[in-house]
Design an enzyme around this catalytic site. Structure first.
Site, PDB file in Angstrom:
ATOM      1  N   LYS A  71       0.804  -1.230   0.000  1.00 52.33           N
ATOM      2  CA  LYS A  71       0.000   0.000   0.000  1.00 52.33           C
ATOM      3  C   LYS A  71       0.836   1.279   0.000  1.00 52.33           C
ATOM      4  CE  LYS A  71      -3.935  -2.107   2.169  1.00 52.33           C
ATOM      5  NZ  LYS A  71      -4.675  -2.334   3.407  1.00 52.33           N
ATOM      6  N   ASP A 108      -9.819   1.934   2.892  1.00 55.15           N
ATOM      7  CA  ASP A 108      -9.846   1.032   4.053  1.00 55.15           C
ATOM      8  C   ASP A 108     -10.615   1.654   5.214  1.00 55.15           C
ATOM      9  OD1 ASP A 108      -8.456  -1.124   3.038  1.00 55.15           O
ATOM     10  OD2 ASP A 108      -6.523  -0.538   3.893  1.00 55.15           O
ATOM     11  N   PRO A 159       6.860   2.434  17.708  1.00 54.90           N
ATOM     12  CA  PRO A 159       6.129   3.577  18.262  1.00 54.90           C
ATOM     13  C   PRO A 159       6.308   4.868  17.464  1.00 54.90           C
ATOM     14  CG  PRO A 159       7.797   2.770  19.822  1.00 54.90           C
ATOM     15  CD  PRO A 159       7.852   1.870  18.629  1.00 54.90           C
TER      16      PRO A 159
HETATM   17  N1  NAP Z   1     -10.996  -6.334   6.448  1.00 47.17           N
HETATM   18  C1  NAP Z   1     -10.551  -5.594   5.447  1.00 47.17           C
HETATM   19  O1  NAP Z   1     -11.294  -5.093   4.588  1.00 47.17           O
HETATM   20  C2  NAP Z   1      -9.088  -5.289   5.352  1.00 47.17           C
HETATM   21  C3  NAP Z   1      -8.616  -4.295   4.485  1.00 47.17           C
HETATM   22  C4  NAP Z   1      -7.259  -4.027   4.470  1.00 47.17           C
HETATM   23  C5  NAP Z   1      -6.390  -4.727   5.268  1.00 47.17           C
HETATM   24  N2  NAP Z   1      -6.882  -5.707   6.076  1.00 47.17           N
HETATM   25  C6  NAP Z   1      -5.980  -6.443   6.954  1.00 47.17           C
HETATM   26  O2  NAP Z   1      -5.297  -5.515   7.774  1.00 47.17           O
HETATM   27  C7  NAP Z   1      -4.081  -6.093   8.219  1.00 47.17           C
HETATM   28  C8  NAP Z   1      -2.946  -5.062   8.123  1.00 47.17           C
HETATM   29  O3  NAP Z   1      -2.761  -4.706   6.761  1.00 47.17           O
HETATM   30  P1  NAP Z   1      -1.844  -3.469   6.333  1.00 47.17           P
HETATM   31  O4  NAP Z   1      -2.058  -3.276   4.892  1.00 47.17           O
HETATM   32  O5  NAP Z   1      -2.045  -2.341   7.279  1.00 47.17           O
HETATM   33  O6  NAP Z   1      -0.367  -4.047   6.581  1.00 47.17           O
HETATM   34  P2  NAP Z   1       0.972  -3.216   6.853  1.00 47.17           P
HETATM   35  O7  NAP Z   1       0.941  -1.897   6.208  1.00 47.17           O
HETATM   36  O8  NAP Z   1       2.067  -4.177   6.530  1.00 47.17           O
HETATM   37  O9  NAP Z   1       0.967  -2.945   8.455  1.00 47.17           O
HETATM   38  C9  NAP Z   1       1.082  -4.009   9.364  1.00 47.17           C
HETATM   39  C10 NAP Z   1       0.833  -3.503  10.780  1.00 47.17           C
HETATM   40  O10 NAP Z   1       0.874  -4.646  11.648  1.00 47.17           O
HETATM   41  C11 NAP Z   1       1.935  -4.459  12.617  1.00 47.17           C
HETATM   42  N3  NAP Z   1       2.560  -5.745  12.868  1.00 47.17           N
HETATM   43  C12 NAP Z   1       2.911  -6.675  11.942  1.00 47.17           C
HETATM   44  N4  NAP Z   1       3.473  -7.744  12.548  1.00 47.17           N
HETATM   45  C13 NAP Z   1       3.474  -7.471  13.876  1.00 47.17           C
HETATM   46  C14 NAP Z   1       3.945  -8.182  15.023  1.00 47.17           C
HETATM   47  N5  NAP Z   1       4.515  -9.370  14.922  1.00 47.17           N
HETATM   48  N6  NAP Z   1       3.767  -7.611  16.229  1.00 47.17           N
HETATM   49  C15 NAP Z   1       3.192  -6.390  16.358  1.00 47.17           C
HETATM   50  N7  NAP Z   1       2.749  -5.662  15.303  1.00 47.17           N
HETATM   51  C16 NAP Z   1       2.892  -6.200  14.078  1.00 47.17           C
HETATM   52  C17 NAP Z   1       2.883  -3.481  11.977  1.00 47.17           C
HETATM   53  O11 NAP Z   1       3.667  -2.875  12.962  1.00 47.17           O
HETATM   54  P3  NAP Z   1       5.073  -2.156  12.559  1.00 47.17           P
HETATM   55  O12 NAP Z   1       4.688  -0.787  12.030  1.00 47.17           O
HETATM   56  O13 NAP Z   1       5.826  -2.120  13.809  1.00 47.17           O
HETATM   57  O14 NAP Z   1       5.703  -3.000  11.483  1.00 47.17           O
HETATM   58  C18 NAP Z   1       1.884  -2.527  11.299  1.00 47.17           C
HETATM   59  O15 NAP Z   1       1.282  -1.682  12.256  1.00 47.17           O
HETATM   60  C19 NAP Z   1      -3.905  -7.365   7.380  1.00 47.17           C
HETATM   61  O16 NAP Z   1      -4.295  -8.477   8.143  1.00 47.17           O
HETATM   62  C20 NAP Z   1      -4.866  -7.170   6.236  1.00 47.17           C
HETATM   63  O17 NAP Z   1      -5.326  -8.392   5.690  1.00 47.17           O
HETATM   64  C21 NAP Z   1      -8.205  -5.981   6.135  1.00 47.17           C
END
Ligand code: NAP
Length: 260
Positions: A71, A108, A159
């Site tokens: 993204k 989103d 953070p």
């Molecule tokens: N339901 C829906 O319509 C929808 C739509 C979009 C996304 N989603 C879901 O939303 C989730 C996040 O997507 P995204 O696009 O935001 O991903 P992203 O940009 O990669 O962000 C991931 C987030 O998760 C945190 N994180 C990852 N691994 C972690 C761990 N082991 N411990 C603590 N924090 C962790 C990251 O923290 P750091 O910043 O520290 O790396 C960051 O805040 C996914 O599961 C995706 O499938 C759902």
């Protein structure tokens, strides 16, 4: 039915096996009688720029929907960004304009808020803990502030990202009490997992469920599994829960509107 005039909308993801959007998107297109189809494309970060460059040249490309981990990177490949995407520098949908240029947007957050309302929950005036500061969480934070929450605390593993997001949002929404803080859900009306934690077996919970009080609504962005360990733990504490699938069903209508 796919024909010679079908417009193509790939979902760019890596990995792609967990995605649920194509099923919901294609059902929405069919229900509206739109000749448009989505298929998942598993694209590595190293292959993203070349994939987007190649797709630009496809005349029947309606656009691209974008998810983990692209993204942020994909926003830099667009010719212009609109709305929340412009402020956040992330996008989850790109529309191919008739001249082949690419317009990025971010739904989103609006999808999440629409999903809450669809399930009968109004976030306006509420105190909210949002765990995560990645692409999805940034969109949620923007849309929750725009929806008029009273207080928004952003907690993240890194953070500095939570601090930066809170600071950017405070400048745009001065009437909302926005800050970075600990992932402690005690005392919030709404506690949200906006991270990817819960997608994989053995993941830690995004916050300590033992700190939940029964009046808190616990919401997910993770939609695979349908009921995450966080939601199970929250229900066991007597909390109402809100699944990640509501965000995608509400959001897909906005995505199809943007491309149609
Ligand atoms: N339901 C829906 O319509 C929808 C739509 C979009 C996304 N989603 C879901 O939303 C989730 C996040 O997507 P995204 O696009 O935001 O991903 P992203 O940009 O990669 O962000 C991931 C987030 O998760 C945190 N994180 C990852 N691994 C972690 C761990 N082991 N411990 C603590 N924090 C962790 C990251 O923290 P750091 O910043 O520290 O790396 C960051 O805040 C996914 O599961 C995706 O499938 C759902």
């Amino acid at each position: 039915m796919i024909t010679g005039t079908t417009r193509f909308t790939p979902l760019l993801a890596h990995p792609s096996r967990h995605v649920r959007t194509p099923g919901v998107f294609n059902a929405e297109c069919a229900a509206r009688g739109l000749d448009m189809v989505m298929v998942p494309l598993d694209v590595t970060p190293a292959g993203l720029a070349a994939t987007v460059a190649a797709l630009r040249g496809v005349a029947n490309l309606a656009g691209m929907v974008v998810t983990i981990p692209h993204k942020g990177a994909v926003a830099a490949l667009c010719d212009r960004l609109t709305g929340a995407a412009e402020m956040l520098g992330v996008c989850n949908i790109i529309r191919r304009e008739p001249d082949g240029s690419l317009t990025g947007a971010m739904f989103d957050g609006e999808g999440f808020v629409a999903g809450l309302r669809q399930e009968g929950y109004e976030p306006s005036g509420k105190s909210v803990l949002l765990v995560g500061a990645g692409g999805a969480a940034a969109g949620l934070a923007h849309a929750l502030a725009a929806a008029g929450v009273a207080r928004l605390t952003i907690a993240n593993r890194s953070p500095d990202k939570a601090e930066a997001l809170a600071s950017d949002l405070r400048a745009v929404f001065p009437g909302v009490n926005i800050g970075a803080g600990p992932a402690d859900p005690a005392g919030y009306d709404l506690a949200i997992n906006g991270t990817s934690l819960g997608m994989h077996e053995g993941d830690a919970l995004p916050f300590d469920a033992a700190r939940l009080l029964p009046g808190t609504l616990v919401a997910e962005v993770v939609m695979q599994p349908d009921v995450t360990p966080l939601l199970t733990a929250a229900a066991a504490r007597g909390c109402r829960v809100h699944k990640g699938v509501h965000m995608i069903t509400a959001q897909v209508r906005l995505l199809v509107d943007f491309l149609a």
